[in-house]
Scaffold this motif. Structure first.
Motif, PDB file in Angstrom:
ATOM      1  N   SER A  37      21.898   8.081 -48.142  1.00  0.00           N
ATOM      2  CA  SER A  37      21.421   6.976 -47.305  1.00  0.00           C
ATOM      3  C   SER A  37      22.191   5.734 -47.744  1.00  0.00           C
ATOM      4  O   SER A  37      22.731   5.696 -48.855  1.00  0.00           O
ATOM      5  CB  SER A  37      19.927   6.724 -47.516  1.00  0.00           C
ATOM      6  N   PHE A  38      22.208   4.746 -46.873  1.00  0.00           N
ATOM      7  CA  PHE A  38      22.970   3.531 -47.195  1.00  0.00           C
ATOM      8  C   PHE A  38      22.100   2.305 -46.980  1.00  0.00           C
ATOM      9  O   PHE A  38      21.376   2.217 -45.991  1.00  0.00           O
ATOM     10  CB  PHE A  38      24.230   3.446 -46.325  1.00  0.00           C
ATOM     11  N   GLU A  39      22.176   1.384 -47.913  1.00  0.00           N
ATOM     12  CA  GLU A  39      21.470   0.110 -47.771  1.00  0.00           C
ATOM     13  C   GLU A  39      22.511  -0.991 -47.732  1.00  0.00           C
ATOM     14  O   GLU A  39      23.369  -1.080 -48.626  1.00  0.00           O
ATOM     15  CB  GLU A  39      20.545  -0.117 -48.984  1.00  0.00           C
ATOM     16  N   GLN A  41      23.931  -4.872 -47.828  1.00  0.00           N
ATOM     17  CA  GLN A  41      23.614  -6.040 -48.657  1.00  0.00           C
ATOM     18  C   GLN A  41      24.675  -7.130 -48.474  1.00  0.00           C
ATOM     19  O   GLN A  41      25.764  -6.865 -47.971  1.00  0.00           O
ATOM     20  CB  GLN A  41      23.551  -5.620 -50.133  1.00  0.00           C
ATOM     21  N   ARG A  65      30.786   2.962 -42.878  1.00  0.00           N
ATOM     22  CA  ARG A  65      29.729   2.002 -43.240  1.00  0.00           C
ATOM     23  C   ARG A  65      30.264   0.577 -43.318  1.00  0.00           C
ATOM     24  O   ARG A  65      29.571  -0.364 -42.954  1.00  0.00           O
ATOM     25  CB  ARG A  65      29.115   2.365 -44.605  1.00  0.00           C
ATOM     26  N   TYR A 168      27.495  -2.550 -48.965  1.00  0.00           N
ATOM     27  CA  TYR A 168      26.436  -1.532 -48.912  1.00  0.00           C
ATOM     28  C   TYR A 168      26.363  -0.783 -50.231  1.00  0.00           C
ATOM     29  O   TYR A 168      27.315  -0.763 -50.999  1.00  0.00           O
ATOM     30  CB  TYR A 168      26.659  -0.545 -47.754  1.00  0.00           C
ATOM     31  N   GLN A 169      25.208  -0.184 -50.468  1.00  0.00           N
ATOM     32  CA  GLN A 169      25.098   0.696 -51.623  1.00  0.00           C
ATOM     33  C   GLN A 169      24.638   2.073 -51.169  1.00  0.00           C
ATOM     34  O   GLN A 169      23.925   2.204 -50.168  1.00  0.00           O
ATOM     35  CB  GLN A 169      24.165   0.127 -52.687  1.00  0.00           C
ATOM     36  N   THR A 170      25.099   3.078 -51.887  1.00  0.00           N
ATOM     37  CA  THR A 170      24.786   4.462 -51.553  1.00  0.00           C
ATOM     38  C   THR A 170      23.596   4.907 -52.394  1.00  0.00           C
ATOM     39  O   THR A 170      23.580   4.725 -53.613  1.00  0.00           O
ATOM     40  CB  THR A 170      25.993   5.367 -51.885  1.00  0.00           C
ATOM     41  N   HIS A 173      19.412  10.396 -50.112  1.00  0.00           N
ATOM     42  CA  HIS A 173      18.564  10.499 -48.916  1.00  0.00           C
ATOM     43  C   HIS A 173      17.158  10.906 -49.362  1.00  0.00           C
ATOM     44  O   HIS A 173      17.003  11.839 -50.148  1.00  0.00           O
ATOM     45  CB  HIS A 173      19.148  11.555 -47.971  1.00  0.00           C
TER      46      HIS A 173
END
Length: 265
Positions: A37-39, A41, A65, A168-170, A173
């Protein structure tokens, strides 16, 4: 024969994931299970930089991403109009470098011209950039927390200025374990498991080993490229095949050769 692909689904124009489609052409039954999943920032900081193309010699995108981060910046506070009117044109007077077809198609969608898409990985792209550039201004490189250092190092060695911005940060999931358990209970042990990144391997390998038990030795392990293959080997595991390029077609050919060697002409 069943193939487990540890990646998220991407639909093509026909509404089917291209990896499932390609493997299906060889009679292989593929299932996708997302492991990352990716967040996102620091998007406002990133957009501030995007808003000043005059400060940069160009852009580098090495993952879908990073391009999605641009899209999110534009959606936020309705900045699309400014992008369409002036910013896009200004960036199009500069070099925009990309790795891979998936990243290229997203860059195309936001209206930027690009080059380098046939470079299969960041190292090859760095070589390509070094052969083209002697810029005074830095290249802007939106990236994730897990970016490999090869590209920044190669550019630095050649004296090409670059400014990285982490967008982004990985993360694992949240459904990895549940989805893998469900797959194994319904489908049994796959003939082949394919890893698509070192981080995907790191987050899923323990579960795969646990669920496969002693049968892990019978499973063919495939990698989408050399970086991932190296990570699999570093775990003390045998890599059965590596795709020649990070595409559905190349992966399907590689897997078919190890699973159906007798069919190979």
């Amino acid at each position: 024969m069943k193939v487990l692909l540890l990646k998220d689904a991407k639909e093509d124009d026909c509404g089917q994931d291209p990896y499932i489609k390609e493997l299906g052409l060889y009679g292989l039954e593929a299932t996708l299970i997302p492991v990352l999943s990716f967040e996102f920032q620091s998007l406002s900081n990133f957009f501030e930089k995007l808003s000043h193309p005059e400060d940069y010699g160009g852009l580098i995108f090495t993952s879908p991403r990073a391009v999605e981060a641009v899209e999110l910046c534009l959606e936020k506070d309705n900045k699309t109009e400014g992008w369409e009117k002036t910013l896009k044109e200004k960036w199009n007077t500069k070099s925009v470098y990309v790795v891979g077809k998936a990243t290229a198609s997203l860059v195309n969608k936001i209206g930027l011209n690009f080059e380098g898409e046939n470079c299969g990985n960041a190292e090859k792209l760095a070589e390509y950039i070094c052969s083209r550039e002697s810029p005074v201004l830095p290249l802007l490189f939106p990236c994730g927390t897990l970016k490999r250092e090869a590209l920044p190092h190669m550019l630095k060695d050649k004296g090409i200025p670059m400014e990285s911005v982490t967008v982004y940060q990985t993360i694992p999931h949240p459904g990895i374990r549940k989805n893998l358990r469900s797959y194994y209970s319904k489908q049994g042990i796959p003939a082949c498991v394919t890893f698509f990144s070192p981080s995907g391997l790191r987050y899923s390998l323990r579960h795969i080993q646990e669920l496969s038990g002693d049968s892990i030795d019978q499973i063919k392990l495939a990698a989408i490229g050399p970086t991932t293959a190296h990570a699999v080997a570093a775990e003390g595991l045998l890599v059965s095949c590596t795709a020649e390029s990070p595409t559905p077609q190349a992966l399907a050919v590689a897997i078919r050769l190890v699973l159906q060697p007798l069919h190979h002409c």
